[in-house]
Design an enzyme around this catalytic site. Structure first.
Site, PDB file in Angstrom:
ATOM      1  N   HIS A 292      38.546  33.302  37.026  1.00  0.00           N
ATOM      2  CA  HIS A 292      38.627  34.716  37.383  1.00  0.00           C
ATOM      3  C   HIS A 292      37.676  35.477  36.467  1.00  0.00           C
ATOM      4  O   HIS A 292      37.825  35.466  35.250  1.00  0.00           O
ATOM      5  CB  HIS A 292      40.068  35.216  37.199  1.00  0.00           C
ATOM      6  CG  HIS A 292      40.274  36.642  37.587  1.00  0.00           C
ATOM      7  ND1 HIS A 292      40.784  37.017  38.823  1.00  0.00           N
ATOM      8  CD2 HIS A 292      40.044  37.799  36.934  1.00  0.00           C
ATOM      9  CE1 HIS A 292      40.871  38.326  38.886  1.00  0.00           C
ATOM     10  NE2 HIS A 292      40.415  38.834  37.744  1.00  0.00           N
ATOM     11  N   GLU A 341      43.759  50.510  29.165  1.00  0.00           N
ATOM     12  CA  GLU A 341      43.578  50.348  30.605  1.00  0.00           C
ATOM     13  C   GLU A 341      44.548  51.261  31.364  1.00  0.00           C
ATOM     14  O   GLU A 341      45.748  51.027  31.369  1.00  0.00           O
ATOM     15  CB  GLU A 341      43.821  48.892  31.026  1.00  0.00           C
ATOM     16  CG  GLU A 341      42.902  47.884  30.346  1.00  0.00           C
ATOM     17  CD  GLU A 341      43.175  46.466  30.807  1.00  0.00           C
ATOM     18  OE1 GLU A 341      43.816  46.297  31.867  1.00  0.00           O
ATOM     19  OE2 GLU A 341      42.779  45.521  30.097  1.00  0.00           O
ATOM     20  N   HIS A 365      48.290  50.372  30.200  1.00  0.00           N
ATOM     21  CA  HIS A 365      48.464  49.269  29.260  1.00  0.00           C
ATOM     22  C   HIS A 365      47.612  49.585  28.044  1.00  0.00           C
ATOM     23  O   HIS A 365      46.386  49.548  28.090  1.00  0.00           O
ATOM     24  CB  HIS A 365      48.064  47.942  29.915  1.00  0.00           C
ATOM     25  CG  HIS A 365      48.890  47.615  31.119  1.00  0.00           C
ATOM     26  ND1 HIS A 365      48.372  47.080  32.270  1.00  0.00           N
ATOM     27  CD2 HIS A 365      50.226  47.785  31.358  1.00  0.00           C
ATOM     28  CE1 HIS A 365      49.341  46.906  33.158  1.00  0.00           C
ATOM     29  NE2 HIS A 365      50.468  47.330  32.626  1.00  0.00           N
ATOM     30  N   HIS A 371      49.873  42.376  29.170  1.00  0.00           N
ATOM     31  CA  HIS A 371      50.087  42.706  30.575  1.00  0.00           C
ATOM     32  C   HIS A 371      49.510  41.596  31.432  1.00  0.00           C
ATOM     33  O   HIS A 371      48.843  40.693  30.940  1.00  0.00           O
ATOM     34  CB  HIS A 371      49.442  44.050  30.929  1.00  0.00           C
ATOM     35  CG  HIS A 371      47.984  44.122  30.593  1.00  0.00           C
ATOM     36  ND1 HIS A 371      47.513  44.386  29.323  1.00  0.00           N
ATOM     37  CD2 HIS A 371      46.874  43.955  31.367  1.00  0.00           C
ATOM     38  CE1 HIS A 371      46.200  44.388  29.326  1.00  0.00           C
ATOM     39  NE2 HIS A 371      45.774  44.112  30.556  1.00  0.00           N
TER      40      HIS A 371
END
Length: 447
Positions: A292, A341, A365, A371
């Site tokens: 990812h 974030e 966050h 998270h």
């Protein structure tokens, strides 16, 4: 609804435009002649210091019916708003935070315009020293009537979520729909018309201006392409009426009266402009092998700090795209970040938390607060058949990421009553899967 307005295209370009009702309104060969065409006044709007390097220098010349200095003195504004730069209202809170959709005034409620509907959720820094950011939501149901706002503290990046915004600026008119954004830079006067209950998000930066991220090895093209940014063409009104100019200055609102519309710019040229962008035009880059990628590949705009590679704030989106990675946990990974974030959802369902994160809501966050995907997402993605598939169709999530440690306001944590006290429970179902005997069974083969 189709936007019938006219625009100039490009990002950071040198533009020239004049209202078609007044041909040849732009002076030829100089900026401030002894007498301007049509008896106009020449006025420069500077977005950077005069001596900023040429590649970074931002300014525009406006040719207007009256100079903007023609107004009564500013006094504290009588506006009911939760706009603030007070980051010490309440003690700091490092917990994961998620807000249910922020309440919007209905058509039956008292009229609330864009200025009155500004609510600060979180922020950091000090506009007086040009360092920091603020994150707001706007919640309104009425248009600004004979009223204009300008921000002396920094730039507004506006993300509509519910309802289109019809924005009149000194430079011309823009229509900004949900799934589009606009940037109105420091000092630019504007007024917003809405057609009903409206909600959206605002990222305000006190330092520097937004720019396109460097592409590095991606090459010359990709992500948000410069040609897709749109700046309004010149438009003016010659209207004498009582008008209120609202100034956001050092985190407070001030009001001044004048007897005419401020939208009297007949022609202008320069590179310091308002602009809008359609998020559907973002060219997505993603992994076509494994893992990812970091979310920085989805950066639309960045406001850089003085530290190389570190942003005052990035505007990042998570648009519809193909997912094809092999032997990979495809949703966002578990993360602790040296950045803050703040996420919002324009429409649809966000892939990492499909149930609790709702359009018109938000999450924060904070720095180094853990998270990642909730338990349902982890189980599903860990056991899913990996095939080429579309993800996030009908969805548009975004993130304001900042190098500042953000403080939540009293309105954001308490007054709005939209903070989800049960948010932490979405991770409580994560179970221990560790099995010493199974080591190696799930490792991918290497050819």
């Amino acid at each position: 609804m189709k936007d019938e307005l006219k625009y100039l295209t490009g990002f950071g370009s040198e533009f020239s435009t004049e209202d078609e009702r007044c041909p040849n309104a732009l002076p030829v060969g100089q900026n401030n002649p002894q007498k301007c065409p049509y008896g106009l006044y020449a006025e420069q709007l500077s977005g950077t210091a005069f001596t900023a390097p040429r590649l970074e220098n931002k300014r525009s010349w406006l040719y207007r019916i009256r100079p903007s200095a023609l107004h009564e003195p500013f006094v504290p504004a009588n506006e009911a708003t939760y706009l603030t730069h007070n980051w010490d209202e309440i003690p700091p809170n490092p917990n994961q935070m998620r807000w249910k959709p922020f309440d919007v005034p209905t058509r039956q409620d008292p009229a609330v315009d864009f200025v009155q509907g500004l609510h600060t959720v979180c922020g950091a820094g000090d506009a007086r020293v040009r360092s920091g950011i603020a994150i707001h939501v706007y919640l309104c149901n009425a248009s600004m009537r004979d009223k204009a706002l300008y921000n002396a503290d920094g730039d507004f990046l506006i993300v509509p979520q519910l309802g289109a915004l019809q924005i009149t600026t000194e430079f011309g008119k823009m229509r900004v729909e949900p799934n589009e954004i606009c940037v109105i830079q420091q000092g630019m006067r504007f007024s917003i018309t809405v057609l009903g209950p409206s909600r959206g998000y605002i990222l305000e930066v006190f330092d520097n201006h937004f720019q396109l991220p460097n592409l590095g090895p991606i090459g010359a093209n990709g992500l948000a392409n410069p040609r897709d940014f749109m700046t309004p063409v010149a438009w003016f009104e010659e209207r004498e009426a009582p008008f209120t100019i609202i100034c956001k200055y050092q985190g407070k609102l001030f009001a001044a009266s004048q007897g005419h519309s401020p939208f009297d710019v007949v022609a202008w040229h320069g590179n310091y402009v308002p602009y809008k962008y359609d998020l559907d035009r973002f060219m997505v880059v993603n992994s076509v092998s494994f893992d990812h990628c970091d979310p920085s590949i989805f950066t639309v705009l960045t406001c850089p700090s003085n530290k190389p590679g570190t942003a005052v704030a990035d505007f990042v989106i998570f648009p519809p795209r193909w997912s094809v990675q092999e032997h990979t946990f495809r949703p966002p990974y578990y993360h602790r970040n040296c950045m803050s974030e703040f996420m919002g959802l324009i429409k649809g369902r966000y892939e990492a938390k499909e149930e609790g994160f709702q359009a018109g809501g938000a999450s924060l966050h904070s720095m180094m607060t853990p998270h990642g995907p909730d338990a349902v997402c982890f189980e599903g993605a860990s056991n899913a058949e990996l095939r080429a598939e579309r993800i996030a169709d009908g969805t548009q999530a975004f993130m304001f990421e900042s190098s500042f440690s953000l403080a939540v306001t009293k309105w954001g944590e308490h007054t709005c009553q939209r903070l989800d006290a049960e948010y932490y429970r979405c991770w409580q179902g994560l179970k221990k899967n560790f099995d010493l005997q199974a080591i190696g069974e799930n490792l991918p083969s290497v050819n």
